[in-house]
Design a protein around this motif. Structure first.
Motif, short mmCIF file in Angstrom:
data_model
loop_
_atom_site.label_atom_id
_atom_site.label_comp_id
_atom_site.label_asym_id
_atom_site.label_seq_id
_atom_site.Cartn_x
_atom_site.Cartn_y
_atom_site.Cartn_z
N ASN A 76 0.83 -1.21 0.00
CA ASN A 76 0.00 0.00 0.00
C ASN A 76 0.85 1.25 0.00
N ILE A 77 0.27 2.30 -0.54
CA ILE A 77 0.89 3.62 -0.44
C ILE A 77 -0.10 4.54 0.25
N GLY A 78 0.32 5.24 1.30
CA GLY A 78 -0.55 6.21 1.99
C GLY A 78 -0.89 7.36 1.06
N ARG A 79 -2.00 8.04 1.36
CA ARG A 79 -2.51 9.07 0.46
C ARG A 79 -1.51 10.23 0.31
N GLY A 80 -0.91 10.65 1.39
CA GLY A 80 0.05 11.76 1.30
C GLY A 80 1.26 11.37 0.49
N ALA A 81 1.77 10.18 0.75
CA ALA A 81 2.95 9.71 0.03
C ALA A 81 2.63 9.58 -1.46
N LEU A 82 1.43 9.11 -1.78
CA LEU A 82 1.05 8.94 -3.19
C LEU A 82 0.99 10.31 -3.89
N GLU A 83 0.47 11.30 -3.18
CA GLU A 83 0.39 12.64 -3.78
C GLU A 83 1.81 13.18 -4.04
N ALA A 84 2.73 12.91 -3.12
CA ALA A 84 4.12 13.35 -3.31
C ALA A 84 4.75 12.62 -4.50
N VAL A 85 4.51 11.31 -4.54
CA VAL A 85 4.99 10.50 -5.66
C VAL A 85 4.42 11.04 -6.97
N GLY A 86 3.17 11.46 -6.93
CA GLY A 86 2.47 11.93 -8.12
C GLY A 86 3.06 13.19 -8.72
N ILE A 87 3.80 13.97 -7.92
CA ILE A 87 4.49 15.13 -8.53
C ILE A 87 5.99 14.85 -8.59
N ASP A 88 6.33 13.55 -8.48
CA ASP A 88 7.72 13.18 -8.71
C ASP A 88 8.62 13.69 -7.60
N PHE A 89 8.07 13.99 -6.43
CA PHE A 89 8.89 14.44 -5.30
C PHE A 89 9.68 13.25 -4.80
N ASP A 90 10.97 13.43 -4.61
CA ASP A 90 11.84 12.31 -4.24
C ASP A 90 11.78 12.07 -2.74
N LEU A 91 10.75 11.35 -2.30
CA LEU A 91 10.59 11.04 -0.87
C LEU A 91 11.76 10.19 -0.39
N GLU A 92 12.27 10.50 0.79
CA GLU A 92 13.32 9.68 1.39
C GLU A 92 12.73 8.85 2.53
N PRO A 93 13.36 7.73 2.87
CA PRO A 93 12.87 6.95 4.02
C PRO A 93 12.80 7.85 5.25
N GLY A 94 11.73 7.77 6.00
CA GLY A 94 11.58 8.58 7.21
C GLY A 94 10.81 9.87 6.97
N ASP A 95 10.74 10.33 5.71
CA ASP A 95 9.93 11.50 5.39
C ASP A 95 8.46 11.23 5.70
N ILE A 96 7.75 12.30 6.10
CA ILE A 96 6.30 12.21 6.26
C ILE A 96 5.67 13.16 5.25
N ALA A 97 4.73 12.64 4.46
CA ALA A 97 4.07 13.47 3.45
C ALA A 97 2.59 13.61 3.78
N ALA A 98 2.03 14.77 3.42
CA ALA A 98 0.59 14.99 3.58
C ALA A 98 0.06 15.69 2.34
N ARG A 99 -1.23 15.45 2.08
CA ARG A 99 -1.90 16.22 1.03
C ARG A 99 -2.37 17.52 1.66
N GLY A 100 -2.24 18.61 0.91
CA GLY A 100 -2.71 19.90 1.42
C GLY A 100 -3.66 20.57 0.45
N ASN A 101 -4.57 21.36 1.02
CA ASN A 101 -5.45 22.27 0.26
C ASN A 101 -5.21 23.67 0.77
N PHE A 102 -5.07 24.66 -0.10
CA PHE A 102 -5.30 26.02 0.36
C PHE A 102 -6.81 26.19 0.47
N CYS A 103 -7.25 26.94 1.51
CA CYS A 103 -8.68 27.13 1.71
C CYS A 103 -8.96 28.57 2.13
N SER A 104 -10.25 28.91 2.19
CA SER A 104 -10.64 30.24 2.64
C SER A 104 -11.21 30.13 4.04
N ALA A 105 -10.88 31.12 4.89
CA ALA A 105 -11.43 31.15 6.25
C ALA A 105 -11.95 32.56 6.53
#
Lengths: 401, 401
Positions: free
Chosen positions: A86-115
């Protein structure tokens, strides 16, 4: 024993070479008028010639009836059972933009939003700001150091970005800040497991500083994070198959997936010709090439039967350039079906063509779904593609005495 | 991940409808004179037409070479791996007479038997008393309350009956009273696990009172019990597939099995026409229908090739009535093979026909074992039937991103 463990116990390096040519979403359904699929409609004298000399079959990517996503599809072709790897959602999003994740890195998906002024979310997508604005905002936030942790913030598309944290002692077991609805404030990010408290504190520090940086940027004056996950720790193809594997792909997602299983990524251009040229130039340096062609899937997703046919014909036309390298094994297949009539991925099994001088030939005289359904390879699980490629290039020792 | 868990994670309710038409024991072997099986001999223009528009294959119910019983066959078709999902013998016997077992109930198989004045068993089957006598004797014993436990005693056939206990704190871990031989007394019923002591005591109480009631009824002046078991706790189809499933079956065993996986049982008559009429009347109320046709198996068991052919032809003749409902997916198959030449269930794979507008057609121009063996679905495990039916009715989401 897991299939990868079995193969690892049998694999040996040799001088033979394998090319795995993936036409994304290759499998199709018939045009109601002609009764022929996209692949069967396309004029493909070169692929048909390879089918005559090779052997064909149909593969299930996950299992009968299961429609695979792109990451599941490719992992399966590389021999990694997608139900297990399995690939976690954050890691998959990082993979999806070709970001070179290293072991131990933590990735998250982000949205800009309005408040609003009370900190309540009024638009989870910040009015879908354009990608340029997203890039500018990411630039404001990228590269902070908090608690000795470096934080990368990189644009994806429109309001979407990734956050990647790199440092010591990070754990992914923290909750989302994204409440998945509007009219409420973002959730406070808390540790789910006690050992993730340091990570949660670091994320809270980031969110606090990001709020200040974004304050004047309405509609994108706040951000939301979800799907914290690590780089998956998959066995490397170098280790399992003892290959020197290289990937040639025009889309970042597929380069990212290839990197996760230990392939080297080769720079290439944007067309199939560019990819074949990259192959030619690098042919001596590796013994396994994954070549990814995106156009078939895009056309299928758009419901454009004719365009999918044309992409296949364009590929067929330059197949002689690829064959000029004289690979010991060539596999042509897809990571799933994307029938134009369905305008999306589907569960239908995917045609596969394997060429090698050690093929047991079948009666197939063309490369198409119907021909493949009575091909000599039969119908099998996609995780066996690599075993077959390895066997036909004589890279697998005998099992048992 | 278990296949049911996978499907559960992907399934979504939609307005599309599935019909699973099971011809019990459908698969056959050739008549030595003609070289054609029962299904191939039968004149089936409607099924052949469906085969031309649909796709076909062969299914293994348990595995190659394994002859399935009826419960294993049906569980497999419903997607429940019969090697994993077991039914205890007592529970199966209760299911077989359509007894509505509740969670916590303990069921056992019973025999009326003959005993001499020393209490030694002289005939384990009480001279195979007729079913009417069995019903009368069950009436003497049915409905006792012992230790706050209600005991149901219901006839099966000849000397056979079921005992079902309903109450608090019952456990199935108790030994049989049936010694499986004659010339000895029945065994005392003892707990195998300490927590089943209360249950064992209740059964001993029942046996004591039954002996008194039966004393004057030689040859059926005693009873034997075996196979104590609970209602199996299978995941419900409503939950796994998110369907509103209904069963139409003329035989109690198949209604019982359908109930165990959460189907609603529709009242019907005794013929195929009655079943199709029940389907028509209830078509709007459900989105999955299991229709069971028994005649094929009965004819096969009797070794009556011609009668099996006729049952298939009778079914074919009224297929237009079924198709008039316009199901989104129709599956026609069997729960095992029952070749007339073998006069019993067999291990041979079972032909399957799937019709839907999203089928990838194959070259099949008729519905028969030989045509199915080169059909587009290939040869696969019966537990994938439901996944395929769900996929073709677009009730499954994509796996992975």
């Amino acid at each position: 024993m897991d299939n990868l463990e079995l193969i690892k116990s049998l694999s040996q390096p040799t001088s033979t070479k394998i090319i795995l040519l993936v036409l994304d979403g290759l499998g199709g359904l018939p045009d109601p008028g002609t009764g022929k699929t996209e692949l069967e409609t396309a004029r493909t004298p070169n692929l048909d010639g390879l089918a005559r000399g090779g052997t064909t079959g149909l593969i299930d990517i996950v299992g009968p009836g299961i429609t695979p996503g792109s990451s599941a599809g490719h992992l399966s072709l590389f021999g990694y059972d997608p139900l297990r790897y399995n690939i976690g959602r954050g890691a998959l999003e990082a993979v999806g933009i070709d970001f070179d994740l290293e072991p131990g890195d933590i990735a998250a998906r982000g949205n800009f939003c309005s408040a609003d002024s009370d900190g309540l979310i009024t638009d989870r997508r910040a009015g879908r700001i354009d990608t340029g604005e997203c890039r500018r905002l990411c630039g404001l936030l990228d590269g902070m150091t908090i608690n000795n942790t470096v934080l990368f913030v990189r644009p994806v598309r429109e309001h979407r970005f990734i956050l990647v944290m790199r440092g010591e002692g990070l754990k992914p077991d923290i909750g989302d800040s994204d409440p998945q609805r509007e009219g409420v404030p973002p959730r406070e990010v808390n540790a789910i497991e006690p050992e993730a408290e340091f990570t949660a504190e670091t994320v809270r520090g980031f969110i606090g500083r990001a709020k200040e940086s974004l304050a004047g940027n309405h509609p994108a004056n706040m951000l939301l994070l979800r799907g914290f996950s690590t780089r998956p720790d998959f066995p490397a193809m170098t280790d399992v198959y003892r290959l020197r594997p290289a990937a040639i792909a025009t889309y970042p997602m597929y380069r990212g997936l290839a990197r996760l299983v230990g392939m080297e990524i080769l720079e290439t251009g944007s067309g199939i010709e560019d990819e074949f040229e990259t192959l030619r130039k690098n042919y001596s340096g590796y013994d396994f090439f994954f070549i990814h062609i995106k156009g078939t899937d895009s056309a299928g997703e758009d419901g454009d039967f004719e365009r999918k046919v044309r992409v296949i014909e364009d590929l067929d036309r330059i197949m002689p350039e690829l064959m000029h390298n004289r690979p010991d094994v060539l596999v042509v297949t897809g990571d799933h079906s994307t029938p134009a009539v369905l305008k999306g991925h589907s569960w239908h099994p995917v045609p596969v063509l394997l060429c090698s001088k050690w093929c047991r030939p079948d009666g197939a005289i063309e490369f198409g779904e119907t021909a493949c359904s009575s091909g000599g390879l039969g119908r099998f699980h996609a995780t066996s593609i690599m075993s077959l490629a390895m066997a036909h290039s004589q890279k697998l020792n005998k099992f048992g005495a």
